[in-house]
Scaffold this motif. Structure first.
Motif, PDB file in Angstrom:
ATOM      1  N   HIS A 118      55.050  43.156 -13.221  1.00  0.00           N
ATOM      2  CA  HIS A 118      54.934  41.743 -12.820  1.00  0.00           C
ATOM      3  C   HIS A 118      53.701  41.537 -11.945  1.00  0.00           C
ATOM      4  O   HIS A 118      52.989  40.533 -12.098  1.00  0.00           O
ATOM      5  N   GLU A 119      53.445  42.443 -11.036  1.00  0.00           N
ATOM      6  CA  GLU A 119      52.273  42.282 -10.181  1.00  0.00           C
ATOM      7  C   GLU A 119      50.991  42.269 -11.012  1.00  0.00           C
ATOM      8  O   GLU A 119      50.015  41.601 -10.657  1.00  0.00           O
ATOM      9  N   GLN A 120      50.987  42.969 -12.137  1.00  0.00           N
ATOM     10  CA  GLN A 120      49.789  43.036 -12.960  1.00  0.00           C
ATOM     11  C   GLN A 120      49.604  41.799 -13.837  1.00  0.00           C
ATOM     12  O   GLN A 120      48.482  41.299 -13.982  1.00  0.00           O
ATOM     13  N   ASP A 121      50.690  41.282 -14.433  1.00  0.00           N
ATOM     14  CA  ASP A 121      50.519  40.230 -15.444  1.00  0.00           C
ATOM     15  C   ASP A 121      51.255  38.926 -15.150  1.00  0.00           C
ATOM     16  O   ASP A 121      51.104  37.949 -15.883  1.00  0.00           O
ATOM     17  N   GLY A 122      52.072  38.891 -14.093  1.00  0.00           N
ATOM     18  CA  GLY A 122      52.737  37.652 -13.717  1.00  0.00           C
ATOM     19  C   GLY A 122      53.985  37.309 -14.501  1.00  0.00           C
ATOM     20  O   GLY A 122      54.629  36.299 -14.207  1.00  0.00           O
ATOM     21  N   ALA A 123      54.351  38.104 -15.505  1.00  0.00           N
ATOM     22  CA  ALA A 123      55.557  37.800 -16.286  1.00  0.00           C
ATOM     23  C   ALA A 123      56.792  37.970 -15.403  1.00  0.00           C
ATOM     24  O   ALA A 123      56.896  38.945 -14.663  1.00  0.00           O
ATOM     25  N   PRO A 124      57.743  37.041 -15.450  1.00  0.00           N
ATOM     26  CA  PRO A 124      58.926  37.156 -14.596  1.00  0.00           C
ATOM     27  C   PRO A 124      59.709  38.433 -14.894  1.00  0.00           C
ATOM     28  O   PRO A 124      59.804  38.874 -16.047  1.00  0.00           O
ATOM     29  N   VAL A 125      60.284  39.013 -13.861  1.00  0.00           N
ATOM     30  CA  VAL A 125      61.148  40.175 -14.040  1.00  0.00           C
ATOM     31  C   VAL A 125      62.454  39.737 -14.700  1.00  0.00           C
ATOM     32  O   VAL A 125      62.879  40.302 -15.705  1.00  0.00           O
ATOM     33  N   MET A 126      63.076  38.726 -14.125  1.00  0.00           N
ATOM     34  CA  MET A 126      64.264  38.095 -14.707  1.00  0.00           C
ATOM     35  C   MET A 126      63.776  36.893 -15.490  1.00  0.00           C
ATOM     36  O   MET A 126      63.180  35.984 -14.918  1.00  0.00           O
ATOM     37  N   ARG A 127      63.996  36.873 -16.785  1.00  0.00           N
ATOM     38  CA  ARG A 127      63.343  35.845 -17.601  1.00  0.00           C
ATOM     39  C   ARG A 127      64.289  35.234 -18.628  1.00  0.00           C
ATOM     40  O   ARG A 127      65.230  35.882 -19.105  1.00  0.00           O
ATOM     41  N   THR A 179      54.175  38.579  -7.028  1.00  0.00           N
ATOM     42  CA  THR A 179      54.908  39.316  -6.003  1.00  0.00           C
ATOM     43  C   THR A 179      54.325  40.717  -5.896  1.00  0.00           C
ATOM     44  O   THR A 179      54.327  41.451  -6.879  1.00  0.00           O
ATOM     45  N   PRO A 180      53.814  41.104  -4.727  1.00  0.00           N
ATOM     46  CA  PRO A 180      53.361  42.492  -4.584  1.00  0.00           C
ATOM     47  C   PRO A 180      54.530  43.449  -4.810  1.00  0.00           C
ATOM     48  O   PRO A 180      55.683  43.119  -4.524  1.00  0.00           O
ATOM     49  N   PHE A 198      52.584  32.020 -17.584  1.00  0.00           N
ATOM     50  CA  PHE A 198      52.917  32.750 -16.358  1.00  0.00           C
ATOM     51  C   PHE A 198      51.680  33.442 -15.788  1.00  0.00           C
ATOM     52  O   PHE A 198      51.463  33.440 -14.572  1.00  0.00           O
ATOM     53  N   ARG A 199      50.892  34.031 -16.653  1.00  0.00           N
ATOM     54  CA  ARG A 199      49.659  34.692 -16.183  1.00  0.00           C
ATOM     55  C   ARG A 199      48.698  33.674 -15.597  1.00  0.00           C
ATOM     56  O   ARG A 199      48.105  33.898 -14.534  1.00  0.00           O
ATOM     57  N   GLN A 200      48.536  32.542 -16.266  1.00  0.00           N
ATOM     58  CA  GLN A 200      47.615  31.511 -15.790  1.00  0.00           C
ATOM     59  C   GLN A 200      48.043  30.972 -14.431  1.00  0.00           C
ATOM     60  O   GLN A 200      47.207  30.787 -13.535  1.00  0.00           O
TER      61      GLN A 200
END
Length: 918
Positions: free
Chosen positions: A693-702, A361-362, A351-353
């Motif tokens: 999420h904006e910092q690391d790209g990990a999904p909020v809903m996962r 998402t801002p 996700f980060r890559q």
């Protein structure tokens, strides 16, 4: 059908448009792979017979890349193969014609910038292959036949063209024909291959539409094998299971943005968005590919449902079977092969890559995460005022009212109906006085009307998309005869952006936000309800080349407009239907025109999970279903589910019954109100998760396998999910049930019911009793969740309200969490004007500490702490902070739930503090 054709001849064009929107989806309006000539050709390539070779004697080595000439031995066509090493365990591979007769389109706007290169080192080179290293990862490029193997450490994770399905149709002159109609080969060019025997190669018909295909056959296709993967996910948007199904003996998944009315469930038909990113996961590794192509694309999947997957996983883990593998085959109509490889090794790494490439998402404005009320259409400004007042009368929190197309002056966007919405600014200000906002719709079709300023500007400045003959393209949509701005042109995007400025969008204010709908683009009388592929855009590009990014360009224009109108101070809020990779940087996404049926409630989970792993975290579905009328049970259950999904909006079709909560019986009203109020209590958690999420790209809903990557039972689950790593949510999506089976991951984990505080041990499936007032939501042991439990009529009014912390202890009696806060609306947070706190409970001590140097002067304080899973014996607590000193606190212990409540610590959330249990 003859009577229907006759009737249609008697109707106006607008009437025809409305008839189109009376019937459910007609599959005959949309192509199958067999009806799409390039898909038919690409899928017809036989495995193991690749004709593509590399000439390693042409190798060029740069500090971050290699380049080699490639030959198609079947026809002599030459290509340029390039491999780039990128930062963060990522590689990029590009294949293009060596010297094309015409340039081929390379996708812009999806990437958030030029990818950062990494150092590449050649470690071995022979006549048969070359191996390179970047960081800890190795790539081996084989020459004959062409194949690429990508290794994460020592593990082979992706193989390219291992099945030999590559196809790259080079641009060539249209062959002449003799008197018998036989094609005459050009002896001076590459040998003509069997591509030209396809009757759809040079021109193609679908129903009454003709595609002139001026460049002939230009398809590109390539296969990718994911070694050790059990399932593949992503490539949204489809109303299908989260784990991608095998397409053996059925159509591939299709990526082609279309307006599909009352879409069907559980198939791979195209919908409104196309995000060509696929993630493959196994119990030892996660990897992904991003196929950067904006043309119509089909994707075959093999190796998932072709076997008993769970059995094969268990056998593999026990050492009694060969490693599993997922095979995929990407096929696009035009463009080049431009592919990114994200090598993981863990899910969050992928996700980060990926989001380093396309963006995250801002952080949304705080109100955007709250409850939204919409309908096609609220009748007039009195209707808006009455619904708004009823929200207060029935004590239902709401942050946003929405207006659909009927609010405009005869479907002219950026205008207001002069009778029904004669005082828009006053209407907006009435909402703003309660902390609420307004959203209006702006669609991309422009009414062809000489009394419409936007149309006149577009005509006078040559802003419209053209037909293949260079004339202005005309199609039918809601206003009747319409044309479409050529958003590939930066000047035209800038013009569209300027229409959002307050001095241009009369009646608007800074508290009005935007909904971009119908932006696939939808063309009611076009092929497959969209624009003709041979239409022409800026730069001479055909619509076929850029189709899937048209909606992205629409939202880019809107985003820039909203940014400019506040001088870059306020975060825009936009909802879009059409989307592509990178859309997450500009807009939230909803799943389109769903139906008030239980199956459509069920599909919201896999659809949002698919969007989430493809980078689009801010997703949701129309609560209650857009079409038809939900009964009380379905409506209540839908609200309960949506309260725990990122974007939370109720919406319905103009022909449905009004469905504001107070129009139902009192028990239903109370259930809906409680679901909405629950959402508001968790807004601090949602806001924190979106910041992270904006910092690391990990999904909020996962999906559960993100946090439990080796837990086999989680791999195919798509009826439950996690919010961050903190809440497990299993909505009730079946009628009349009294219990549901919930899988609790983590054999060492404890899960706490958020209502009863009952504990459940992880590592298995448990039947959980449900009533109409309850859906299963559990907090993970070892986490701390921030809440605000003073529920007000809008989220803005809670800005300085106190916090409650729910501390759920793990087996070791510890827990940790985070809390983020700022002004909720501006970009000041990017200037370090925020608070980001680390919360930790260990050794009977709860503490709050600054994570970084940022500061924000909040007036919020700590009202209550609830500690779950705490053994008896605590009789008092002491809080200590710089401003309040040391204070003894009141505590209450519940033996049945093993929970301790610490009342009114009253420490400022702006300070570091400690609470010690004694």
């Amino acid at each position: 059908m003859r009577w229907l054709r006759f009737a249609l001849c008697l109707l106006s064009a607008v009437d025809i448009v409305l008839i189109y929107y009376v019937e459910a989806v007609d599959r005959s309006n949309f192509k199958t792979c067999q009806q799409s000539s390039f898909c038919r050709r690409c899928r017809g390539v036989q495995p193991g017979k690749s004709s593509y070779e590399l000439h390693l004697n042409t190798l060029k080595i740069e500090p971050s890349s290699i380049e080699v000439e490639m030959i198609n031995t079947q026809n002599g066509a030459r290509f340029r193969f390039q491999l780039f090493a990128l930062q963060d365990e990522t590689f990029r591979m590009k294949i293009n014609e060596w010297a094309p007769l015409k340039p081929r389109y390379e996708v812009q706007y999806a990437l958030q910038g030029e990818p950062v290169l990494n150092k590449l080192t050649v470690i071995e080179k022979t006549a048969e292959f070359i191996s390179v290293m970047a960081g800890a990862n190795k790539v081996t490029v084989h020459a004959i036949p062409f194949r690429v193997d990508l290794f994460s450490g020592d593990q082979l994770v992706i193989s390219v063209n291992a099945r030999g399905l590559m196809k790259f149709e080079h641009i060539r002159p249209k062959p002449e024909q003799n008197e018998a109609g036989e094609k005459i080969e050009d002896e001076g060019g590459p040998h003509i291959d069997d591509t030209l025997s396809d009757p759809g190669a040079w021109e193609e018909n679908f129903k009454s539409h003709h595609d002139s295909k001026p460049n002939g056959p230009t398809a590109v296709a390539l296969d990718f094998s994911f070694n050790g993967a059990h399932y593949a996910y992503g490539i949204p948007e489809h109303a299908d299971s989260f784990a991608l199904k095998s397409t053996k003996n059925i159509d591939p998944y299709r990526l082609y943005n279309l307006d599909v009315f009352e879409y069907e469930l559980n198939n791979g038909m195209s919908l409104y968005g196309s995000v060509p990113v696929l993630i493959a996961h196994g119990n030892t590794h996660t990897a992904g590919i991003f196929w950067l192509n904006a043309a119509e694309t089909w994707v075959d999947i093999l190796g998932t449902a072709d076997q008993n997957v769970v059995s094969s996983i268990v056998n593999f883990v026990s050492g009694s079977a060969t490693p599993p593998q997922v095979d995929t085959h990407f096929m696009s109509e035009s463009g080049i092969i431009d592919t990114f490889f994200m090598l993981g090794p863990k899910p969050k790494d992928v996700f980060r890559q990926y989001t380093r490439l396309t963006g995250t998402t801002p952080l949304p404005q705080y109100f955007a995460l709250a409850h939204h009320q919409c309908r096609w259409n609220y009748n007039d400004q009195d209707d808006v005022r009455n619904v708004d007042n009823k929200m207060d009368e029935y004590d239902i929190p709401n942050d946003v009212m929405w207006l659909d197309i009927e609010h405009t002056d005869s479907k002219r966007y950026f205008t207001w109906d002069p009778v029904k919405f004669s005082q828009p600014t006053e209407m907006i200000n009435n909402l703003t006085a309660k902390g609420r906002k307004l959203v209006t719709i702006v669609d991309p079709h422009i009414k062809r009307d000489s009394n419409y300023f936007l149309h006149n500007d577009a005509e006078n400045n040559d802003y419209y998309v053209k037909t293949k003959d260079g004339k202005v393209f005309e199609g039918w949509c809601w206003p009747g005869s319409s044309s479409y701005l050529d958003l590939l042109n930066p000047e035209i995007r800038s013009y569209l952006s300027s229409q959002y400025l307050l001095q241009n969008y009369h009646g608007s204010t800074l508290d009005l936000y935007i909904w971009n709908d119908m932006n696939e683009p939808s063309v009611f009388n076009g092929p497959e309800i969209t624009m003709h592929k041979d239409s022409l855009h800026y730069g001479g590009w055909e619509h076929r080349d850029i189709h899937n990014i048209y909606g992205l360009l629409n939202t880019v224009s809107t985003y820039e407009g909203l940014l400019q109108r506040s001088d870059g101070k306020l975060r825009p809020f936009i909802l879009t239907r059409s989307h592509y990779a990178g859309s997450q940087r500009y807009a939230s996404v909803w799943t389109g025109d769903n139906t008030a049926e239980w199956g459509h409630l069920q599909i919201t989970i896999p659809m949002c999970l698919s969007l989430s792993v493809a980078g689009i975290s801010f997703c949701g579905a129309d609560v209650g279903g857009f079409f038809k009328n939900p009964d009380s049970e379905l409506f209540s259950r839908w609200y309960q589910a949506a309260a725990f999904q990122p974007f939370f909006r109720t919406h319905s079709h103009i022909d449905t019954k009004r469905r504001e909560p107070w129009l139902f019986d009192e028990p239903t009203l109370l259930l809906i109100r409680e679901a909405i109020r629950t959402r508001y209590s968790f807004l601090p958690l949602w806001y924190t998760l979106f910041f992270e999420h904006e910092q690391d790209g990990a999904p909020v809903m996962r999906p559960l396998w993100v946090e439990y990557p080796s837990e086999v039972a989680t791999f195919a689950l798509d009826d439950e999910y996690l919010l961050g790593d903190r809440l497990l949510v299993h909505p009730v999506t079946q009628p009349g049930v009294s219990d549901v089976s919930v899988y609790f991951p983590g054999t060492q984990d404890i899960w706490y019911d958020i209502n009863t505080y009952r504990k459940v041990q992880g590592g298995g499936t448990v039947k959980i009793a449900v009533t109409m007032s309850k859906i299963p939501v559990f907090q993970r042991g070892g986490t701390i969740i921030p809440k605000k439990e003073r529920i007000r009529r809008s989220s803005a009014l809670t800005h300085n309200d106190p916090y409650t912390l729910i501390v759920a202890l793990d087996r070791n009696g510890s827990a940790s969490g985070t809390l983020y806060m700022d002004d909720g609306q501006s970009f000041d947070y990017r200037e370090k004007k925020y608070l980001y706190l680390s919360l930790e409970f260990k050794g009977n001590k709860l503490s709050s500490r600054y994570i970084d140097t940022a500061r924000y002067p909040t007036r919020s304080w700590l009202e209550r702490v609830v500690i779950l899973g705490l053994p008896p014996g605590i009789t008092r607590a002491q809080a200590e902070s710089k401003s309040a000193g040391r204070v003894t606190l009141e505590t209450t212990y519940n033996t049945e739930t093993q929970s301790l409540i610490v009342r009114k610590p009253a420490v400022s959330m702006a300070e570091e503090w400690t609470i010690v249990l004694q």
